[in-house]
Design a protein around this motif. Structure first.
Motif, PDB file in Angstrom:
ATOM      1  N   LEU A 113     -28.799 -35.434 -21.362  1.00 52.12           N
ATOM      2  CA  LEU A 113     -27.907 -34.426 -21.927  1.00 52.12           C
ATOM      3  C   LEU A 113     -28.564 -33.726 -23.111  1.00 52.12           C
ATOM      4  O   LEU A 113     -28.407 -32.509 -23.284  1.00 52.12           O
ATOM      5  CB  LEU A 113     -26.586 -35.066 -22.339  1.00 52.12           C
ATOM      6  CG  LEU A 113     -25.705 -35.561 -21.174  1.00 52.12           C
ATOM      7  CD1 LEU A 113     -24.482 -36.299 -21.700  1.00 52.12           C
ATOM      8  CD2 LEU A 113     -25.281 -34.406 -20.278  1.00 52.12           C
ATOM      9  N   PRO A 149     -28.355 -40.956 -19.271  1.00 50.82           N
ATOM     10  CA  PRO A 149     -27.498 -39.809 -19.576  1.00 50.82           C
ATOM     11  C   PRO A 149     -27.659 -39.248 -20.988  1.00 50.82           C
ATOM     12  O   PRO A 149     -27.638 -38.028 -21.169  1.00 50.82           O
ATOM     13  CB  PRO A 149     -26.078 -40.360 -19.351  1.00 50.82           C
ATOM     14  CG  PRO A 149     -26.206 -41.842 -19.457  1.00 50.82           C
ATOM     15  CD  PRO A 149     -27.562 -42.163 -18.933  1.00 50.82           C
ATOM     16  N   GLU A 150     -27.820 -40.102 -21.987  1.00 51.69           N
ATOM     17  CA  GLU A 150     -27.936 -39.601 -23.359  1.00 51.69           C
ATOM     18  C   GLU A 150     -29.173 -38.727 -23.510  1.00 51.69           C
ATOM     19  O   GLU A 150     -29.119 -37.612 -24.035  1.00 51.69           O
ATOM     20  CB  GLU A 150     -27.979 -40.772 -24.346  1.00 51.69           C
ATOM     21  CG  GLU A 150     -26.704 -41.594 -24.412  1.00 51.69           C
ATOM     22  CD  GLU A 150     -25.657 -40.954 -25.312  1.00 51.69           C
ATOM     23  OE1 GLU A 150     -25.895 -39.822 -25.797  1.00 51.69           O
ATOM     24  OE2 GLU A 150     -24.600 -41.577 -25.529  1.00 51.69           O
ATOM     25  N   ARG A 176     -19.433 -34.626 -24.962  1.00 53.27           N
ATOM     26  CA  ARG A 176     -20.472 -33.682 -25.388  1.00 53.27           C
ATOM     27  C   ARG A 176     -19.979 -32.242 -25.258  1.00 53.27           C
ATOM     28  O   ARG A 176     -20.254 -31.392 -26.110  1.00 53.27           O
ATOM     29  CB  ARG A 176     -21.732 -33.881 -24.559  1.00 53.27           C
ATOM     30  CG  ARG A 176     -22.477 -35.173 -24.819  1.00 53.27           C
ATOM     31  CD  ARG A 176     -23.157 -35.151 -26.190  1.00 53.27           C
ATOM     32  NE  ARG A 176     -24.079 -36.262 -26.324  1.00 53.27           N
ATOM     33  CZ  ARG A 176     -25.375 -36.196 -26.075  1.00 53.27           C
ATOM     34  NH1 ARG A 176     -25.919 -35.043 -25.687  1.00 53.27           N
ATOM     35  NH2 ARG A 176     -26.145 -37.253 -26.211  1.00 53.27           N
ATOM     36  N   HIS A 224     -20.909 -39.440 -15.172  1.00 54.99           N
ATOM     37  CA  HIS A 224     -20.763 -39.886 -16.565  1.00 54.99           C
ATOM     38  C   HIS A 224     -19.705 -39.013 -17.227  1.00 54.99           C
ATOM     39  O   HIS A 224     -19.975 -38.331 -18.219  1.00 54.99           O
ATOM     40  CB  HIS A 224     -22.097 -39.793 -17.305  1.00 54.99           C
ATOM     41  CG  HIS A 224     -23.199 -40.611 -16.705  1.00 54.99           C
ATOM     42  ND1 HIS A 224     -23.270 -41.987 -16.834  1.00 54.99           N
ATOM     43  CD2 HIS A 224     -24.271 -40.241 -15.945  1.00 54.99           C
ATOM     44  CE1 HIS A 224     -24.348 -42.429 -16.195  1.00 54.99           C
ATOM     45  NE2 HIS A 224     -24.962 -41.395 -15.648  1.00 54.99           N
ATOM     46  N   TYR A 225     -18.518 -39.045 -16.652  1.00 54.87           N
ATOM     47  CA  TYR A 225     -17.476 -38.098 -17.027  1.00 54.87           C
ATOM     48  C   TYR A 225     -17.119 -38.164 -18.510  1.00 54.87           C
ATOM     49  O   TYR A 225     -17.122 -37.130 -19.205  1.00 54.87           O
ATOM     50  CB  TYR A 225     -16.237 -38.334 -16.174  1.00 54.87           C
ATOM     51  CG  TYR A 225     -15.097 -37.406 -16.501  1.00 54.87           C
ATOM     52  CD1 TYR A 225     -15.112 -36.082 -16.074  1.00 54.87           C
ATOM     53  CD2 TYR A 225     -14.008 -37.850 -17.250  1.00 54.87           C
ATOM     54  CE1 TYR A 225     -14.071 -35.220 -16.381  1.00 54.87           C
ATOM     55  CE2 TYR A 225     -12.965 -36.990 -17.564  1.00 54.87           C
ATOM     56  CZ  TYR A 225     -12.998 -35.683 -17.123  1.00 54.87           C
ATOM     57  OH  TYR A 225     -11.971 -34.829 -17.442  1.00 54.87           O
ATOM     58  N   THR A 266     -18.519 -26.337 -16.374  1.00 52.76           N
ATOM     59  CA  THR A 266     -17.250 -26.912 -15.929  1.00 52.76           C
ATOM     60  C   THR A 266     -16.506 -26.021 -14.944  1.00 52.76           C
ATOM     61  O   THR A 266     -15.387 -26.356 -14.544  1.00 52.76           O
ATOM     62  CB  THR A 266     -16.324 -27.180 -17.135  1.00 52.76           C
ATOM     63  OG1 THR A 266     -16.165 -25.972 -17.900  1.00 52.76           O
ATOM     64  CG2 THR A 266     -16.890 -28.273 -18.025  1.00 52.76           C
ATOM     65  N   PHE A 294     -23.720 -34.961 -13.926  1.00 55.40           N
ATOM     66  CA  PHE A 294     -23.394 -35.794 -15.078  1.00 55.40           C
ATOM     67  C   PHE A 294     -21.882 -35.794 -15.321  1.00 55.40           C
ATOM     68  O   PHE A 294     -21.320 -36.810 -15.744  1.00 55.40           O
ATOM     69  CB  PHE A 294     -24.152 -35.304 -16.316  1.00 55.40           C
ATOM     70  CG  PHE A 294     -25.628 -35.555 -16.237  1.00 55.40           C
ATOM     71  CD1 PHE A 294     -26.173 -36.732 -16.728  1.00 55.40           C
ATOM     72  CD2 PHE A 294     -26.470 -34.629 -15.639  1.00 55.40           C
ATOM     73  CE1 PHE A 294     -27.531 -36.978 -16.627  1.00 55.40           C
ATOM     74  CE2 PHE A 294     -27.831 -34.859 -15.539  1.00 55.40           C
ATOM     75  CZ  PHE A 294     -28.367 -36.038 -16.028  1.00 55.40           C
ATOM     76  N   ILE A 295     -21.210 -34.677 -15.031  1.00 51.73           N
ATOM     77  CA  ILE A 295     -19.751 -34.655 -15.107  1.00 51.73           C
ATOM     78  C   ILE A 295     -19.166 -35.630 -14.095  1.00 51.73           C
ATOM     79  O   ILE A 295     -18.207 -36.357 -14.384  1.00 51.73           O
ATOM     80  CB  ILE A 295     -19.221 -33.227 -14.853  1.00 51.73           C
ATOM     81  CG1 ILE A 295     -19.654 -32.293 -15.983  1.00 51.73           C
ATOM     82  CG2 ILE A 295     -17.696 -33.220 -14.714  1.00 51.73           C
ATOM     83  CD1 ILE A 295     -19.302 -30.832 -15.749  1.00 51.73           C
ATOM     84  N   THR A 352     -20.005 -37.024 -20.849  1.00 55.87           N
ATOM     85  CA  THR A 352     -20.331 -35.604 -20.707  1.00 55.87           C
ATOM     86  C   THR A 352     -19.231 -34.722 -21.276  1.00 55.87           C
ATOM     87  O   THR A 352     -19.511 -33.719 -21.962  1.00 55.87           O
ATOM     88  CB  THR A 352     -20.593 -35.252 -19.237  1.00 55.87           C
ATOM     89  OG1 THR A 352     -21.588 -36.145 -18.709  1.00 55.87           O
ATOM     90  CG2 THR A 352     -21.084 -33.829 -19.093  1.00 55.87           C
ATOM     91  N   ILE A 356     -25.945 -29.876 -15.057  1.00 57.69           N
ATOM     92  CA  ILE A 356     -24.956 -30.665 -15.797  1.00 57.69           C
ATOM     93  C   ILE A 356     -23.886 -31.246 -14.882  1.00 57.69           C
ATOM     94  O   ILE A 356     -23.246 -32.258 -15.204  1.00 57.69           O
ATOM     95  CB  ILE A 356     -24.297 -29.778 -16.887  1.00 57.69           C
ATOM     96  CG1 ILE A 356     -23.518 -30.630 -17.896  1.00 57.69           C
ATOM     97  CG2 ILE A 356     -23.361 -28.744 -16.272  1.00 57.69           C
ATOM     98  CD1 ILE A 356     -24.370 -31.467 -18.789  1.00 57.69           C
TER      99      ILE A 356
END
Length: 373
Positions: free
Chosen positions: A114, A110-111, A144, A137-138, A164, A133-134, A141, A130
């Motif tokens: 992103l 994820p890092e 970020r 990896h809520y 979003t 990832f929400i 993300t 994206i």
């Protein structure tokens, strides 16, 4: 949908060669001929998203197995950042498979992913990539996102808003934000007077999405923004964000936008001509609008066409006519042309079609036309 149809034609072996040539400049071992041939063989019969996936899968099988190394190669081919107003779907359309590559294969990193999406969105868009990832990896993300809303790049700020959106077109709904949009509003808060039109449009569309599922929260937010941020930028966002509620005749939304005096407004005359229409023809709506009050009123005028469906029932579609200030005792004639043209998202059926005139959300006059196919 028309945009999607036009785009899909470009994702073929030629697109594979375009991407492959850029990769060859930084990764000489890339099999460009095999990549183009595989794409040509696999795309027939596929729509846009599946074609893009084919190109992403071909990249995965030909780039280094190590994801970090592979995505680094793709970031290296991105080119110059887009200026505001330049089209992601014309100048940099070919980068869709690159964003899809991160979406499909980057969730375990994820890092790194992103960081890559930040660079991709400056040249194309990462609003779709994206979203997984929400979901997976809520916390990371959203942390970020809170940083991105202050980024110097309007592209990155827009990704925070667009990514979003609870009901982003062309992608699955983010159910968690439909149920609880408060985290989305936290993202939007610093962007409510953003200097970029590109960002403001996204913020407005996001709040409009929220208004479909949480109208009271969207209205409260719009009212607070209007009172706290009296800037032209915020005013535009609020007006655009409330468009769905305005079309539904929501009186609070209309009040926030300054539309008043519904009980003093009249439509004494409404005429639809001609009243028999064929596919491709244009009819004209002509109406008189009158203010019987002693005060000036801000007036929003819309018209709803009740399109006949296959089962004989009808579904209204609301269109904007105009917004104006009507002086005390003033009577004004308004006119609007509407063409019954073929579009991919609507099938027409013969029959009587009603047209309602909505003034500040209230239906004040109705006429009809017959559609013949």
């Amino acid at each position: 949908m028309a945009e999607e149809y036009g785009l899909k034609r470009h994702f073929n072996g030629g697109a594979a060669r375009l991407i492959g040539e850029k990769i060859l400049a930084v990764y000489p071992d890339f099999d460009i001929d095999g990549y183009a041939e595989e794409v040509e063989q696999r795309i027939p019969g596929k729509e846009l998203k599946d074609r893009v996936l084919v190109l992403a899968e071909g990249l995965r099988s030909r780039l280094p197995e190590d994801y970090t190394e592979a995505v680094g190669i793709l970031v290296a081919i991105l080119g110059d950042e887009l200026a505001e107003g330049e089209g992601m779907f014309n100048l940099s359309w070919f980068l869709m498979p690159v964003a899809r590559f991160v979406e499909e294969y980057g969730l375990d990193h994820p890092e790194v992913s992103l960081d890559a999406l930040v660079e991709i969105t400056k040249r194309h868009t990462a609003e779709y990539a994206i979203r997984p990832f929400i979901e997976q990896h809520y916390e990371l993300t959203m942390k970020r996102m809170a940083e991105w809303v202050h980024d110097p790049s309007h592209h990155v700020r827009r990704m925070a808003s667009e990514g979003t959106r609870p009901r982003l077109p062309w992608h699955r709904t983010l159910t968690r934000f439909v149920k609880d949009p408060l985290p989305v509003l936290e993202v939007l808060e610093p962007l409510r007077s953003d200097p970029s039109e590109y960002v403001r449009k996204s913020v407005a569309n996001n709040l409009n999405d929220i208004s479909r599922d949480a109208p009271e929260l969207a209205l409260a937010t719009a009212l607070r923004w209007s009172e706290e941020s009296r800037t032209p930028e915020t005013t535009w966002i609020v007006k655009h964000a409330l468009r769905t509620l305005v079309k539904k005749g929501d009186q609070q939304a209309l009040t926030i936008l300054g539309a008043t005096g519904g009980e003093h407004l009249r439509v004494p005359n409404l005429r639809i001509t001609p009243q028999t229409v064929n596919l491709g023809d244009t009819f004209v709506i002509r109406l008189d609008l009158e203010n019987t009050d002693v005060r000036t009123h801000r007036v929003a005028v819309d018209y709803a066409v009740h399109f006949v469906r296959k089962n004989g029932r009808s579904i209204p579609k609301v269109f904007k006519l105009t917004t104006l200030d009507l002086a005390p005792g003033e009577r004004r004639t308004l006119e609007k042309s509407h063409t019954i043209k073929t579009i991919q998202t609507r099938t027409y059926y013969s029959g009587e079609h009603l047209i309602d005139i909505q003034v500040n959300g209230l239906v004040m006059a109705t006429d009809r036309f017959d559609l013949h196919l």
